[in-house]
Design a protein around this motif. Structure first.
Motif, PDB file in Angstrom:
ATOM      1  N   GLY A 101     -17.671 -28.233   7.844  1.00 58.78           N
ATOM      2  CA  GLY A 101     -16.887 -27.002   7.939  1.00 58.78           C
ATOM      3  C   GLY A 101     -17.427 -25.871   8.026  1.00 58.78           C
ATOM      4  N   TYR A 102     -18.969 -25.726   7.805  1.00 60.40           N
ATOM      5  CA  TYR A 102     -19.582 -24.548   7.764  1.00 60.40           C
ATOM      6  C   TYR A 102     -19.704 -23.641   9.279  1.00 60.40           C
ATOM      7  CZ  TYR A 102     -20.880 -26.069   3.519  1.00 60.40           C
ATOM      8  OH  TYR A 102     -20.866 -26.398   2.018  1.00 60.40           O
ATOM      9  N   ASN A 103     -19.518 -24.251  10.461  1.00 61.18           N
ATOM     10  CA  ASN A 103     -19.662 -23.757  11.642  1.00 61.18           C
ATOM     11  C   ASN A 103     -18.087 -22.960  11.872  1.00 61.18           C
ATOM     12  OD1 ASN A 103     -22.358 -23.924  12.738  1.00 61.18           O
ATOM     13  ND2 ASN A 103     -21.785 -26.052  11.941  1.00 61.18           N
TER      14      ASN A 103
ATOM     15  N   ALA B  85     -10.881 -25.926  22.945  1.00 61.74           N
ATOM     16  CA  ALA B  85     -11.312 -27.564  23.160  1.00 61.74           C
ATOM     17  C   ALA B  85     -12.058 -27.930  22.054  1.00 61.74           C
ATOM     18  CB  ALA B  85     -11.886 -27.476  24.483  1.00 61.74           C
ATOM     19  N   LYS B  86     -12.865 -27.279  21.468  1.00 60.03           N
ATOM     20  CA  LYS B  86     -13.759 -27.878  20.224  1.00 60.03           C
ATOM     21  C   LYS B  86     -12.823 -28.024  19.207  1.00 60.03           C
ATOM     22  CE  LYS B  86     -18.506 -26.828  22.009  1.00 60.03           C
ATOM     23  NZ  LYS B  86     -19.416 -26.109  21.847  1.00 60.03           N
ATOM     24  N   ILE B  87     -11.984 -27.008  18.947  1.00 61.10           N
ATOM     25  CA  ILE B  87     -11.119 -27.352  17.687  1.00 61.10           C
ATOM     26  C   ILE B  87     -10.267 -28.551  17.783  1.00 61.10           C
ATOM     27  CG2 ILE B  87      -9.135 -26.277  16.636  1.00 61.10           C
ATOM     28  CD1 ILE B  87      -9.689 -23.399  17.017  1.00 61.10           C
TER      29      ILE B  87
ATOM     30  N   SER C 104     -23.727 -26.739  23.588  1.00 63.37           N
ATOM     31  CA  SER C 104     -23.368 -28.378  23.147  1.00 63.37           C
ATOM     32  C   SER C 104     -22.149 -28.405  23.723  1.00 63.37           C
ATOM     33  CB  SER C 104     -23.810 -28.643  21.885  1.00 63.37           C
ATOM     34  OG  SER C 104     -23.489 -27.496  21.133  1.00 63.37           O
ATOM     35  N   PHE C 105     -21.775 -29.567  24.175  1.00 65.99           N
ATOM     36  CA  PHE C 105     -20.966 -30.260  24.693  1.00 65.99           C
ATOM     37  C   PHE C 105     -20.202 -29.683  25.834  1.00 65.99           C
ATOM     38  CE2 PHE C 105     -18.940 -33.999  22.347  1.00 65.99           C
ATOM     39  CZ  PHE C 105     -19.729 -34.051  21.470  1.00 65.99           C
ATOM     40  N   LYS C 106     -20.801 -29.704  27.026  1.00 61.46           N
ATOM     41  CA  LYS C 106     -20.619 -28.819  28.264  1.00 61.46           C
ATOM     42  C   LYS C 106     -19.224 -29.321  28.791  1.00 61.46           C
ATOM     43  CE  LYS C 106     -24.242 -27.035  31.173  1.00 61.46           C
ATOM     44  NZ  LYS C 106     -25.731 -27.310  30.743  1.00 61.46           N
TER      45      LYS C 106
HETATM   46  C1  LIG Z   1     -17.382 -32.741  18.698  1.00 65.09           C
HETATM   47  C2  LIG Z   1     -17.599 -31.556  17.955  1.00 65.09           C
HETATM   48  C3  LIG Z   1     -17.111 -31.509  16.640  1.00 65.09           C
HETATM   49  C4  LIG Z   1     -17.099 -30.423  15.594  1.00 65.09           C
HETATM   50  N1  LIG Z   1     -16.617 -30.447  14.499  1.00 65.09           N
HETATM   51  C5  LIG Z   1     -16.799 -29.474  13.765  1.00 65.09           C
HETATM   52  C6  LIG Z   1     -15.990 -29.481  12.370  1.00 65.09           C
HETATM   53  O1  LIG Z   1     -15.343 -30.513  12.086  1.00 65.09           O
HETATM   54  N2  LIG Z   1     -16.159 -28.431  11.496  1.00 65.09           N
HETATM   55  C7  LIG Z   1     -16.837 -27.361  12.084  1.00 65.09           C
HETATM   56  O2  LIG Z   1     -17.155 -26.431  11.196  1.00 65.09           O
HETATM   57  N3  LIG Z   1     -17.571 -27.096  13.140  1.00 65.09           N
HETATM   58  C8  LIG Z   1     -17.369 -28.299  14.096  1.00 65.09           C
HETATM   59  N4  LIG Z   1     -17.988 -28.171  15.385  1.00 65.09           N
HETATM   60  C9  LIG Z   1     -18.621 -26.957  15.709  1.00 65.09           C
HETATM   61  C10 LIG Z   1     -17.517 -25.892  16.098  1.00 65.09           C
HETATM   62  O3  LIG Z   1     -16.517 -26.580  16.822  1.00 65.09           O
HETATM   63  C11 LIG Z   1     -18.080 -24.849  16.652  1.00 65.09           C
HETATM   64  O4  LIG Z   1     -19.339 -24.179  16.106  1.00 65.09           O
HETATM   65  C12 LIG Z   1     -17.141 -23.644  16.825  1.00 65.09           C
HETATM   66  O5  LIG Z   1     -15.954 -24.082  17.642  1.00 65.09           O
HETATM   67  C13 LIG Z   1     -18.017 -22.505  17.435  1.00 65.09           C
HETATM   68  O6  LIG Z   1     -16.711 -21.371  17.634  1.00 65.09           O
HETATM   69  P1  LIG Z   1     -17.039 -20.176  18.671  1.00 65.09           P
HETATM   70  O7  LIG Z   1     -15.925 -19.643  18.886  1.00 65.09           O
HETATM   71  O8  LIG Z   1     -18.372 -19.594  18.690  1.00 65.09           O
HETATM   72  O9  LIG Z   1     -17.378 -21.390  20.123  1.00 65.09           O
HETATM   73  P2  LIG Z   1     -16.352 -22.328  20.837  1.00 65.09           P
HETATM   74  O10 LIG Z   1     -15.143 -22.495  19.790  1.00 65.09           O
HETATM   75  O11 LIG Z   1     -17.213 -23.072  21.411  1.00 65.09           O
HETATM   76  O12 LIG Z   1     -15.519 -21.288  21.734  1.00 65.09           O
HETATM   77  C14 LIG Z   1     -16.149 -20.802  23.141  1.00 65.09           C
HETATM   78  C15 LIG Z   1     -15.167 -20.735  24.331  1.00 65.09           C
HETATM   79  O13 LIG Z   1     -15.907 -20.158  25.222  1.00 65.09           O
HETATM   80  C16 LIG Z   1     -15.203 -20.389  26.371  1.00 65.09           C
HETATM   81  N5  LIG Z   1     -16.129 -20.234  27.576  1.00 65.09           N
HETATM   82  C17 LIG Z   1     -17.553 -20.685  27.459  1.00 65.09           C
HETATM   83  N6  LIG Z   1     -18.029 -20.093  28.508  1.00 65.09           N
HETATM   84  C18 LIG Z   1     -17.151 -19.223  29.310  1.00 65.09           C
HETATM   85  C19 LIG Z   1     -17.103 -18.511  30.561  1.00 65.09           C
HETATM   86  N7  LIG Z   1     -18.130 -18.251  31.359  1.00 65.09           N
HETATM   87  N8  LIG Z   1     -15.955 -17.677  30.911  1.00 65.09           N
HETATM   88  C20 LIG Z   1     -14.929 -17.974  29.846  1.00 65.09           C
HETATM   89  N9  LIG Z   1     -14.861 -18.676  28.799  1.00 65.09           N
HETATM   90  C21 LIG Z   1     -15.761 -19.310  28.442  1.00 65.09           C
HETATM   91  C22 LIG Z   1     -15.419 -22.000  26.094  1.00 65.09           C
HETATM   92  O14 LIG Z   1     -14.623 -22.743  27.039  1.00 65.09           O
HETATM   93  C23 LIG Z   1     -14.783 -21.980  24.541  1.00 65.09           C
HETATM   94  O15 LIG Z   1     -13.456 -22.255  24.609  1.00 65.09           O
HETATM   95  C24 LIG Z   1     -17.944 -29.197  16.172  1.00 65.09           C
HETATM   96  C25 LIG Z   1     -18.368 -29.335  17.518  1.00 65.09           C
HETATM   97  C26 LIG Z   1     -18.140 -30.384  18.334  1.00 65.09           C
HETATM   98  C27 LIG Z   1     -18.790 -30.378  19.860  1.00 65.09           C
END
Ligand SMILES: Cc1cc2nc3c(=O)[nH]c(=O)nc-3n(C[C@H](O)[C@H](O)[C@H](O)COP(=O)(O)OP(=O)(O)OC[C@H]3O[C@@H](n4cnc5c(N)ncnc54)[C@H](O)[C@@H]3O)c2cc1C
Length: 368
Positions: free
Chosen positions: A351-353, A35-37, A151-153
């Motif tokens: 793009g760092y995250n 969803a965040k991607i 963030s972004f529940k």
């Molecule tokens: C609006 C927005 C724009 C952004 N734009 C950028 C950008 O352009 N470039 C960049 O580098 N970063 C960006 N970011 C930050 C980036 O999206 C995150 O840092 C990155 O997605 C983190 O990856 P992750 O896999 O750790 O977590 P996430 O991508 O958040 O994935 C975590 C997953 O775990 C799932 N989950 C959570 N709890 C549970 C549960 N209890 N049971 C099962 N599943 C669960 C969630 O639904 C989610 O799909 C943005 C963030 C937001 C909110």
């Protein structure tokens, strides 16, 4: 019994699953993955950056260096190219897709073992891990927490990763919203009147300097320079140079201040109002007037707070990395791993995250 259960179908979980190919099951509580991607980078997903260093991250320097070393921006761009995923430098040094769907479709096609609509509620450890979900218990030899920040529940963010970490004795560095706008105290109420105005400025906080746009908003101040500053700000002052070296612009003695300074008119008028200075001709400016105008070069203010987790692109703080090995494994519980944003490492805008999510997943893959 599964070899590996991955909790979270976001950036880090999907990349790890893609690397593993087999012997894993990925659990995601949303109906769709990533969803965040999907919404990131205005729907174009700012995936990585041409310039990459530990300095772009708030987190343990040694840990960040080690994790980036094994999968840096060049390795990431190579991986994208090898998989026919085309990115462009749409903003200076920042790589984007034409649409974030390109990356999502890649994962949808290549990551086979996904169980969506499955909410992880907790984990127990006996001879193996027992993952408690809304669809029943699942057993696994190893568990990877890739559940992201809070963030972004509305996009599915939850605190499950932190809860699991705490349950197994991990320290959680205080969670705070980051890459987020800042609210203001009474003295800066005037920012709100300028809602919608944006221009380049220099923002300084804790020895970090950002030369990017600022944007006044009905809640305070935001824009890329402020979002970046929010990562490094905890409390105290932030400094803004709305304009540098103002004297060079105030050369024509017969023209008014507002017609000389290269800043939006509405901003200058409001600023002059705040410093109690008439918009007079330059020839009438006294030394005291000049001193007041100097505030444009160095405006110090203490934000009241932030726009909050619901508007924050990321969560700073998280699982303390001093308790995590370079293999991303918990030093407290064998077979328990943490990757991505759930860790106490947070990147700047640009793009760092995503780079962190992918680099940390790659490190785990290397050593799993
Ligand atoms: C609006 C927005 C724009 C952004 N734009 C950028 C950008 O352009 N470039 C960049 O580098 N970063 C960006 N970011 C930050 C980036 O999206 C995150 O840092 C990155 O997605 C983190 O990856 P992750 O896999 O750790 O977590 P996430 O991508 O958040 O994935 C975590 C997953 O775990 C799932 N989950 C959570 N709890 C549970 C549960 N209890 N049971 C099962 N599943 C669960 C969630 O639904 C989610 O799909 C943005 C963030 C937001 C909110």
């Amino acid at each position: 019994m599964y070899d590996v259960i991955i909790i979270g179908g976001g950036a880090s979980g999907l990349f790890l699953a893609d690397l593993l190919k087999t012997n894993y099951l990925l659990l995601e509580h949303n109906h769709q993955i990533g969803a965040k991607i999907k919404v990131s980078g205005g729907g174009k997903c700012n995936i990585t950056n041409k310039i990459l260093s530990f300095k772009n991250y708030r987190g343990d320097e040694k840990f960040v260096k080690e994790i980036l070393k094994n999968f840096d921006n060049k390795a990431f761009l190579k991986w994208l190219k090898n998989n026919n995923l085309k990115v462009k430098e749409l903003k200076k040094n920042q790589y984007f897709f034409d649409s974030s769907d390109e990356l999502l479709n890649y994962f949808k096609k290549n990551v086979k073992n996904i169980q969506t609509d499955t909410e992880v509620l907790g984990i127990e450890k006996k001879e193996c891990f027992i993952i408690k979900t809304n669809k029943g218990d699942i057993k696994a030899k190893k568990v990877v927490i890739a559940s992201g920040g809070v963030s972004f529940k509305k996009l599915g963010a939850s605190d499950i990763g932190y809860k699991i970490a705490e349950k197994f004795g991990h320290n959680i560095v205080t969670l705070k919203p980051a890459l987020v706008g800042l609210t203001v105290q009474k003295q800066e109420e005037w920012f709100k009147k300028l809602s919608g105005i944006s221009f380049m400025a220099e923002v300084r906080v804790n020895n970090k300097i950002f030369n990017q746009n600022i944007l006044f908003s009905h809640r305070g101040i935001t824009g890329p320079a402020i979002l970046n500053a929010s990562l490094w700000w905890d409390k105290g002052f932030i400094e803004i140079s709305f304009l540098k070296n103002i004297k060079q612009y105030l050369k024509n003695p017969n023209r008014q201040i507002s017609t000389q300074l290269p800043l939006p008119k509405r901003f200058i008028k409001e600023f002059l109002n705040v410093i109690n200075l008439e918009d007079k001709k330059v020839k009438y400016l006294t030394k005291n007037d000049f001193d007041k105008l100097k505030l444009l070069e160095n405006y110090r203010f203490a934000p009241a707070g932030t726009f909050g987790f619901e508007r924050a692109e990321v969560t700073k703080g998280g699982v303390d990395v001093s308790e995590i090995g370079f293999d991303m494994q918990s030093k407290k519980v064998k077979g328990l791993y943490f990757i991505g944003e759930v860790l106490d490492v947070t990147g700047e805008l640009g793009g760092y995250n995503f780079q962190w999510a992918f680099s940390s997943a790659f490190n785990l893959f290397l050593r799993l």
